[in-house]
Design a protein around this motif. Structure first.
Motif, PDB file in Angstrom:
ATOM      1  N   ALA A  50       0.833  -1.210   0.000  1.00 38.18           N
ATOM      2  CA  ALA A  50       0.000   0.000   0.000  1.00 38.18           C
ATOM      3  C   ALA A  50       0.868   1.261   0.000  1.00 38.18           C
ATOM      4  N   TYR A  51       1.956   1.236   0.760  1.00 40.32           N
ATOM      5  CA  TYR A  51       2.852   2.404   0.751  1.00 40.32           C
ATOM      6  C   TYR A  51       3.391   2.627  -0.658  1.00 40.32           C
ATOM      7  N   ARG A  52       3.754   1.526  -1.341  1.00 40.56           N
ATOM      8  CA  ARG A  52       4.278   1.663  -2.708  1.00 40.56           C
ATOM      9  C   ARG A  52       3.189   2.186  -3.651  1.00 40.56           C
ATOM     10  N   ASP A  53       1.980   1.629  -3.529  1.00 39.14           N
ATOM     11  CA  ASP A  53       0.881   2.088  -4.390  1.00 39.14           C
ATOM     12  C   ASP A  53       0.600   3.573  -4.172  1.00 39.14           C
ATOM     13  N   LEU A  54       0.518   3.966  -2.915  1.00 37.03           N
ATOM     14  CA  LEU A  54       0.187   5.359  -2.599  1.00 37.03           C
ATOM     15  C   LEU A  54       1.313   6.297  -3.029  1.00 37.03           C
ATOM     16  N   ALA A  55       2.550   5.830  -2.862  1.00 36.05           N
ATOM     17  CA  ALA A  55       3.687   6.646  -3.293  1.00 36.05           C
ATOM     18  C   ALA A  55       3.591   6.900  -4.795  1.00 36.05           C
ATOM     19  N   GLY A  56       3.215   5.866  -5.545  1.00 37.19           N
ATOM     20  CA  GLY A  56       3.055   6.029  -6.990  1.00 37.19           C
ATOM     21  C   GLY A  56       1.958   7.036  -7.313  1.00 37.19           C
ATOM     22  N   LEU A  57       0.844   6.930  -6.591  1.00 37.20           N
ATOM     23  CA  LEU A  57      -0.277   7.838  -6.870  1.00 37.20           C
ATOM     24  C   LEU A  57       0.074   9.289  -6.530  1.00 37.20           C
ATOM     25  N   LEU A  58       0.978   9.482  -5.557  1.00 34.07           N
ATOM     26  CA  LEU A  58       1.291  10.849  -5.125  1.00 34.07           C
ATOM     27  C   LEU A  58       2.642  11.348  -5.648  1.00 34.07           C
ATOM     28  N   GLY A  59       3.334  10.508  -6.416  1.00 32.76           N
ATOM     29  CA  GLY A  59       4.577  10.962  -7.047  1.00 32.76           C
ATOM     30  C   GLY A  59       5.742  11.144  -6.084  1.00 32.76           C
ATOM     31  N   VAL A  60       5.810  10.290  -5.073  1.00 31.70           N
ATOM     32  CA  VAL A  60       6.983  10.314  -4.171  1.00 31.70           C
ATOM     33  C   VAL A  60       7.581   8.906  -4.135  1.00 31.70           C
ATOM     34  N   ASP A  61       8.773   8.777  -3.529  1.00 29.95           N
ATOM     35  CA  ASP A  61       9.367   7.448  -3.396  1.00 29.95           C
ATOM     36  C   ASP A  61       8.641   6.669  -2.301  1.00 29.95           C
TER      37      ASP A  61
END
Ligand SMILES: *Cc1c(COP(=O)(O)O)cnc(C)c1O
Length: 356
Positions: A50-61
């Protein structure tokens, strides 16, 4: 027989899928059968995903995301941990979420109004001039407003502010899962329950790598070596809800965020089209609005809160009365419709007859 629920309140809290609900009840059952902490350890890979998915959606690592209690909690975390000078100036536009302005004032910051055009959209030329003459310490943008479908040019504003060395924070409460949010702001935040249709009680905070080391979250002496994000993630959390949010985010990513965005934009456009012909209401969104929030202004003096109550009671239609505390932009209540992407012609028919 009761009528089906017509849920037009995604902007307040989306409707969770059956899979999301099952993921949470399964986790609660697991806690009872193996113990809460072992269950949490089993859920760790789901949360990492989920952290990876959300990072992708928000444009951060992927080390840039923490789950907190709400969008408000995320902003409070930023205000308490970001090194800002006392009395720092925070640039905002009139469509800003009202309680955010109250939070800035509470934390002794100074909200400064930025220029907007006649749609209520940040004027980028004026921003450029302000950045040269009297830059704010932070530009805070509510990407998509809560009370009507007006969005801010976050990507362009970040580019201008970055070259001027000005921090940008983005309230993505109404845009995460709804518009493209992969803009990589210095910080961005949203609740999990709105357009991602996660459970209540969680917020997402994303902080860009270059900004993270300056933050000073609370750490106990034994936690002194935790990274910023580890410190922000730490503490008692509703793990079953986190698992549910992780599931909702996975569903969103698997469905395809750009397909979801297009479907929500189409639902908003269909609804606006229909509402333009309904007497007694005027669409308050800009003509070029993109998204599934439709703000309506009563033109016959209707009491918006009474209309909201009547639709719920007599027709099982859930809408929102947006009162002026939501934004300095409005002085009278608006009726807000926030459908899911699947909004049908029949449902729009129920709504228009309910309003009539
Ligand atoms: C809902 C909302 C918030 C607050 O979110 P909470 O999770 O309830 O704290 C902040 N900003 C905007 C634009 C919102 O729509």
């Amino acid at each position: 027989m009761t009528e089906p629920l017509l849920h037009l309140q995604t902007a307040a809290a989306g409707r969770a899928s059956e899979g999301t609900i099952a993921s949470m009840t399964d986790h609660l059952a697991l806690e009872a059968s193996v113990g809460s902490y072992p269950a949490q350890a089993e859920a760790a890979p789901v949360l990492e995903r989920a952290y990876r998915d959300l990072a992708g959606l928000l444009g951060v690592d992927e080390d840039g995301v923490a789950l907190v209690g709400s969008a408000t909690d995320a902003l409070r975390t930023l205000l308490m941990t970001w090194p800002l000078p006392n009395g720092a100036a925070v640039g905002v536009v009139p469509a800003e979420w009202g309680p955010n302005v109250d939070a800035f004032i509470h934390h002794d910051l100074r909200p400064v109004l930025m220029d907007v055009d006649d749609r209520g959209v940040l004027d980028l030329d004026a921003l450029q001039r302000t950045l040269r003459s009297s830059p704010p310490d932070v530009l805070h943008l509510t990407h998509l407003a809560s009370h009507r479908c007006v969005s801010q040019p976050v990507v362009e504003a970040i580019a201008l502010c970055r070259s001027a060395g000005v921090t940008v924070w983005v309230d993505a409460a109404q845009s995460l899962g709804h518009l493209d949010t992969a803009f990589g702001a210095d910080a961005a935040y949203a609740p999990g329950r709105k357009w991602l249709a996660g459970p209540r009680g969680l917020g997402i905070l994303a902080v860009r790598a270059s900004a993270r080391d300056q933050l000073t979250p609370f750490r106990t002496r034994t936690d002194a070596d935790l990274s910023t994000i580890e410190a922000l993630r730490k503490g008692e959390r509703p793990v079953a809800a986190q698992v549910g949010l992780a599931h909702a985010v996975r569903e969103h990513v698997q469905a395809g965020p750009s397909e979801r965005r297009a479907a929500l934009a189409a639902a908003g456009a269909r609804l606006r089209q229909v509402m333009r012909d309904v007497p007694g209401w005027a669409v308050a969104d800009p003509l070029d609005a993109v998204g599934a929030i439709v703000g309506l202004r009563p033109t016959d003096g209707q009491d918006v809160e009474a209309v909201q109550r009547r639709l719920a009671r007599d027709h099982r239609i859930l809408v929102t009365a947006c009162l002026p505390w939501r934004s300095a932009e409005i002085s009278e209540p608006l009726l807000r419709l926030a459908p899911a992407a699947a909004l049908t012609a029949d449902e729009m028919g129920c709504l228009t007859s309910g309003l009539g």
